[in-house]
Design a protein around this motif. Structure first.
Motif, PDB file in Angstrom:
ATOM      1  N   GLY A  76     -25.356  -3.537  -9.661  1.00  0.00           N
ATOM      2  CA  GLY A  76     -25.341  -4.583 -10.690  1.00  0.00           C
ATOM      3  C   GLY A  76     -24.581  -4.184 -11.936  1.00  0.00           C
ATOM      4  O   GLY A  76     -24.497  -4.958 -12.888  1.00  0.00           O
ATOM      5  N   ILE A  77     -24.096  -2.985 -12.004  1.00  0.00           N
ATOM      6  CA  ILE A  77     -23.452  -2.514 -13.239  1.00  0.00           C
ATOM      7  C   ILE A  77     -21.938  -2.467 -13.045  1.00  0.00           C
ATOM      8  O   ILE A  77     -21.446  -1.893 -12.089  1.00  0.00           O
ATOM      9  CB  ILE A  77     -23.962  -1.109 -13.622  1.00  0.00           C
ATOM     10  N   ASN A  78     -21.200  -3.098 -13.950  1.00  0.00           N
ATOM     11  CA  ASN A  78     -19.740  -3.052 -13.892  1.00  0.00           C
ATOM     12  C   ASN A  78     -19.229  -1.844 -14.675  1.00  0.00           C
ATOM     13  O   ASN A  78     -19.825  -1.429 -15.665  1.00  0.00           O
ATOM     14  CB  ASN A  78     -19.135  -4.321 -14.487  1.00  0.00           C
ATOM     15  N   CYS A  79     -18.141  -1.293 -14.224  1.00  0.00           N
ATOM     16  CA  CYS A  79     -17.552  -0.145 -14.906  1.00  0.00           C
ATOM     17  C   CYS A  79     -16.148  -0.494 -15.376  1.00  0.00           C
ATOM     18  O   CYS A  79     -15.495  -1.338 -14.793  1.00  0.00           O
ATOM     19  CB  CYS A  79     -17.445   1.044 -13.945  1.00  0.00           C
ATOM     20  N   ILE A  80     -15.675   0.195 -16.403  1.00  0.00           N
ATOM     21  CA  ILE A  80     -14.310  -0.022 -16.869  1.00  0.00           C
ATOM     22  C   ILE A  80     -13.363   0.869 -16.064  1.00  0.00           C
ATOM     23  O   ILE A  80     -13.575   2.063 -15.965  1.00  0.00           O
ATOM     24  CB  ILE A  80     -14.182   0.321 -18.375  1.00  0.00           C
ATOM     25  N   LEU A  81     -12.354   0.245 -15.466  1.00  0.00           N
ATOM     26  CA  LEU A  81     -11.331   0.998 -14.767  1.00  0.00           C
ATOM     27  C   LEU A  81     -10.123   1.037 -15.687  1.00  0.00           C
ATOM     28  O   LEU A  81      -9.424   0.051 -15.859  1.00  0.00           O
ATOM     29  CB  LEU A  81     -11.004   0.303 -13.445  1.00  0.00           C
ATOM     30  N   SER A  82      -9.915   2.152 -16.349  1.00  0.00           N
ATOM     31  CA  SER A  82      -8.908   2.232 -17.409  1.00  0.00           C
ATOM     32  C   SER A  82      -7.497   2.230 -16.851  1.00  0.00           C
ATOM     33  O   SER A  82      -7.268   2.694 -15.737  1.00  0.00           O
ATOM     34  CB  SER A  82      -9.101   3.523 -18.211  1.00  0.00           C
ATOM     35  N   PRO A  83      -6.543   1.737 -17.649  1.00  0.00           N
ATOM     36  CA  PRO A  83      -5.145   1.877 -17.251  1.00  0.00           C
ATOM     37  C   PRO A  83      -4.806   3.359 -17.117  1.00  0.00           C
ATOM     38  O   PRO A  83      -5.485   4.213 -17.692  1.00  0.00           O
ATOM     39  CB  PRO A  83      -4.383   1.258 -18.427  1.00  0.00           C
ATOM     40  N   ARG A  84      -3.758   3.631 -16.379  1.00  0.00           N
ATOM     41  CA  ARG A  84      -3.382   5.014 -16.094  1.00  0.00           C
ATOM     42  C   ARG A  84      -1.961   5.257 -16.607  1.00  0.00           C
ATOM     43  O   ARG A  84      -1.068   4.442 -16.368  1.00  0.00           O
ATOM     44  CB  ARG A  84      -3.470   5.191 -14.577  1.00  0.00           C
ATOM     45  N   LEU A  85      -1.756   6.355 -17.299  1.00  0.00           N
ATOM     46  CA  LEU A  85      -0.425   6.700 -17.805  1.00  0.00           C
ATOM     47  C   LEU A  85       0.224   7.727 -16.881  1.00  0.00           C
ATOM     48  O   LEU A  85      -0.397   8.728 -16.539  1.00  0.00           O
ATOM     49  CB  LEU A  85      -0.521   7.288 -19.218  1.00  0.00           C
ATOM     50  N   VAL A  86       1.478   7.465 -16.482  1.00  0.00           N
ATOM     51  CA  VAL A  86       2.208   8.447 -15.671  1.00  0.00           C
ATOM     52  C   VAL A  86       3.595   8.643 -16.280  1.00  0.00           C
ATOM     53  O   VAL A  86       4.167   7.701 -16.831  1.00  0.00           O
ATOM     54  CB  VAL A  86       2.349   8.019 -14.190  1.00  0.00           C
ATOM     55  N   PRO A  87       4.154   9.848 -16.196  1.00  0.00           N
ATOM     56  CA  PRO A  87       5.512  10.065 -16.701  1.00  0.00           C
ATOM     57  C   PRO A  87       6.512   9.195 -15.940  1.00  0.00           C
ATOM     58  O   PRO A  87       6.433   9.076 -14.714  1.00  0.00           O
ATOM     59  CB  PRO A  87       5.769  11.553 -16.425  1.00  0.00           C
ATOM     60  N   SER A  88       7.446   8.594 -16.663  1.00  0.00           N
ATOM     61  CA  SER A  88       8.466   7.736 -16.038  1.00  0.00           C
ATOM     62  C   SER A  88       9.210   8.461 -14.930  1.00  0.00           C
ATOM     63  O   SER A  88       9.582   7.859 -13.915  1.00  0.00           O
ATOM     64  CB  SER A  88       9.479   7.275 -17.093  1.00  0.00           C
ATOM     65  N   LYS A  89       9.438   9.765 -15.116  1.00  0.00           N
ATOM     66  CA  LYS A  89      10.221  10.541 -14.151  1.00  0.00           C
ATOM     67  C   LYS A  89       9.556  10.626 -12.775  1.00  0.00           C
ATOM     68  O   LYS A  89      10.197  10.959 -11.788  1.00  0.00           O
ATOM     69  CB  LYS A  89      10.469  11.951 -14.681  1.00  0.00           C
ATOM     70  N   GLU A  90       8.232  10.372 -12.725  1.00  0.00           N
ATOM     71  CA  GLU A  90       7.523  10.456 -11.441  1.00  0.00           C
ATOM     72  C   GLU A  90       7.561   9.132 -10.670  1.00  0.00           C
ATOM     73  O   GLU A  90       7.047   9.048  -9.556  1.00  0.00           O
ATOM     74  CB  GLU A  90       6.063  10.857 -11.689  1.00  0.00           C
ATOM     75  N   VAL A  91       8.160   8.109 -11.294  1.00  0.00           N
ATOM     76  CA  VAL A  91       8.120   6.771 -10.705  1.00  0.00           C
ATOM     77  C   VAL A  91       9.484   6.380 -10.131  1.00  0.00           C
ATOM     78  O   VAL A  91      10.513   6.528 -10.795  1.00  0.00           O
ATOM     79  CB  VAL A  91       7.686   5.740 -11.771  1.00  0.00           C
ATOM     80  N   THR A  92       9.491   5.922  -8.891  1.00  0.00           N
ATOM     81  CA  THR A  92      10.700   5.334  -8.290  1.00  0.00           C
ATOM     82  C   THR A  92      10.319   3.957  -7.757  1.00  0.00           C
ATOM     83  O   THR A  92       9.226   3.777  -7.214  1.00  0.00           O
ATOM     84  CB  THR A  92      11.242   6.200  -7.144  1.00  0.00           C
ATOM     85  N   VAL A  93      11.218   2.997  -7.952  1.00  0.00           N
ATOM     86  CA  VAL A  93      10.929   1.620  -7.541  1.00  0.00           C
ATOM     87  C   VAL A  93      11.981   1.158  -6.537  1.00  0.00           C
ATOM     88  O   VAL A  93      13.184   1.250  -6.793  1.00  0.00           O
ATOM     89  CB  VAL A  93      10.917   0.669  -8.761  1.00  0.00           C
ATOM     90  N   ALA A  94      11.525   0.662  -5.386  1.00  0.00           N
ATOM     91  CA  ALA A  94      12.418   0.133  -4.354  1.00  0.00           C
ATOM     92  C   ALA A  94      12.548  -1.380  -4.534  1.00  0.00           C
ATOM     93  O   ALA A  94      11.541  -2.088  -4.588  1.00  0.00           O
ATOM     94  CB  ALA A  94      11.863   0.444  -2.972  1.00  0.00           C
ATOM     95  N   ILE A  95      13.794  -1.846  -4.646  1.00  0.00           N
ATOM     96  CA  ILE A  95      14.050  -3.289  -4.666  1.00  0.00           C
ATOM     97  C   ILE A  95      14.712  -3.638  -3.324  1.00  0.00           C
ATOM     98  O   ILE A  95      15.830  -3.204  -3.049  1.00  0.00           O
ATOM     99  CB  ILE A  95      14.972  -3.691  -5.833  1.00  0.00           C
ATOM    100  N   HIS A  96      13.983  -4.348  -2.490  1.00  0.00           N
ATOM    101  CA  HIS A  96      14.514  -4.691  -1.163  1.00  0.00           C
ATOM    102  C   HIS A  96      15.509  -5.847  -1.286  1.00  0.00           C
ATOM    103  O   HIS A  96      15.174  -6.907  -1.837  1.00  0.00           O
ATOM    104  CB  HIS A  96      13.373  -5.055  -0.212  1.00  0.00           C
ATOM    105  N   LEU A  97      16.722  -5.616  -0.791  1.00  0.00           N
ATOM    106  CA  LEU A  97      17.778  -6.629  -0.849  1.00  0.00           C
ATOM    107  C   LEU A  97      18.038  -7.183   0.553  1.00  0.00           C
ATOM    108  O   LEU A  97      18.660  -6.515   1.382  1.00  0.00           O
ATOM    109  CB  LEU A  97      19.081  -6.015  -1.398  1.00  0.00           C
ATOM    110  N   PRO A  98      17.576  -8.394   0.836  1.00  0.00           N
ATOM    111  CA  PRO A  98      17.864  -8.990   2.144  1.00  0.00           C
ATOM    112  C   PRO A  98      19.354  -9.322   2.269  1.00  0.00           C
ATOM    113  O   PRO A  98      20.068  -9.412   1.269  1.00  0.00           O
ATOM    114  CB  PRO A  98      17.026 -10.279   2.150  1.00  0.00           C
ATOM    115  N   GLN A  99      19.802  -9.490   3.505  1.00  0.00           N
ATOM    116  CA  GLN A  99      21.187  -9.907   3.758  1.00  0.00           C
ATOM    117  C   GLN A  99      21.443 -11.256   3.090  1.00  0.00           C
ATOM    118  O   GLN A  99      20.598 -12.146   3.133  1.00  0.00           O
ATOM    119  CB  GLN A  99      21.393 -10.024   5.269  1.00  0.00           C
ATOM    120  N   ARG A 100      22.576 -11.392   2.417  1.00  0.00           N
ATOM    121  CA  ARG A 100      23.022 -12.601   1.707  1.00  0.00           C
ATOM    122  C   ARG A 100      22.224 -12.886   0.442  1.00  0.00           C
ATOM    123  O   ARG A 100      22.267 -13.995  -0.095  1.00  0.00           O
ATOM    124  CB  ARG A 100      23.026 -13.843   2.630  1.00  0.00           C
ATOM    125  N   SER A 101      21.485 -11.897  -0.063  1.00  0.00           N
ATOM    126  CA  SER A 101      20.748 -12.101  -1.319  1.00  0.00           C
ATOM    127  C   SER A 101      21.633 -11.755  -2.513  1.00  0.00           C
ATOM    128  O   SER A 101      22.609 -11.008  -2.393  1.00  0.00           O
ATOM    129  CB  SER A 101      19.479 -11.242  -1.354  1.00  0.00           C
TER     130      SER A 101
END
Length: 276
Positions: free
Chosen positions: A189-214
């Motif tokens: 019955g008790i809710n907890c706070i799930l805090s935001p998390r800080l990570v160094p930018s250098k540890e993050v890579t983002v994949a942008i999927h490009l479909p054919q003809r996009s």
């Protein structure tokens, strides 16, 4: 370790990475699928292949339609530039329907040919800021690929828990959410706070999927803060990337080199060009 979601504009942690269940806003990307038809794609590639492809770096071949540039000395002239190719007139006209491409006037077009047999790739880089403007526009032809984004900044990125695979919503900072840790401790019955998390930018890579003809547009943070790359492992078949670039403020109305910019745009938009 993150994948960009075009529907929400979020970079979401990949399922088997340490960032699974986390996400953050990734601004500066516009992606539209099926920008041209299969018939249009075939016709464009056929016309491109009538001209020579020149060897380029990292196993690529290229065709350039643009002014003669010395980026180191920051010198620019028309040179043998005769304009963008005729087949691009329709593509450029279609771009005006895209919300982020209002007033986009390309002054350069670069066609790049990627083949797995040649180990084609391009390392993480920024496109030049002195000459090229805010928006980088690329049309992805013949096969799908992945645009890999990375950041060298010393900054940190604030991640938020993401809930619901369908809507991709973020839990805002400090929101109350019941965590598995709470449930496991029997405090149902008790809710907890799930805090935001800080990570160094250098540890993050983002994949942008490009479909054919996009069509993909990079601007803002995705243009100036994040480097983009195409890795060898993401070239499975022949791929042609058609990149259009606009002029920077220095060469636009009110800029230091406004007259030269006008001259180059006039040549570019004649659509009578051959590769330089």
């Amino acid at each position: 370790n993150f994948t960009y979601c075009p529907a929400t504009g979020l970079a979401k942690g990949n399922e088997h990475s340490e960032f699974a269940g986390w996400a953050f806003p990734f601004p500066g990307v516009f992606l539209t699928e099926e920008f041209i038809s299969e018939d249009e794609e075939s016709e464009i590639v056929e016309l491109m292949d009538q001209d020579d492809w020149k060897p380029s770096q990292s196993g690529r071949k290229k065709q350039d339609y643009g002014p003669k540039v010395n980026f180191k000395k920051q010198r620019l002239k028309a040179g043998s530039f005769t304009g963008l190719p005729s087949f691009s007139k329709k593509i450029v006209a279609q771009m005006t329907a895209c919300s982020v491409l209002g007033g986009f006037l390309p002054v350069e077009q670069c066609n790049l040919d990627y083949m797995p047999e040649r180990g084609s790739a391009i390392d993480p880089h920024f496109d030049d800021w002195w000459l090229w403007g805010e928006r980088l526009v690329s049309l992805n032809l013949l096969s799908k690929t992945v645009l890999s984004m990375s950041c060298d900044s010393e900054d940190s990125i604030q991640l938020f828990p993401s809930f619901g695979k369908e809507n991709g919503e973020l839990s805002p900072p400090g929101s109350f959410t019941q965590t598995s840790a709470c449930k496991n401790s029997g405090e149902e019955g008790i809710n907890c706070i799930l805090s935001p998390r800080l990570v160094p930018s250098k540890e993050v890579t983002v994949a942008i999927h490009l479909p054919q003809r996009s069509l993909v547009v990079l601007y803002g943070d995705a243009r100036y803060k994040w480097k983009h790359a195409i890795y060898r492992k993401h070239i499975e078949h022949r791929r042609i990337c058609v990149t259009f670039r606009e002029l920077s403020a220095e060469f636009s109305t009110g800029g230091r080199h406004e007259e030269l910019g006008k001259e180059l745009l006039e040549i570019a938009l004649s659509f009578e060009g051959r590769p330089v």
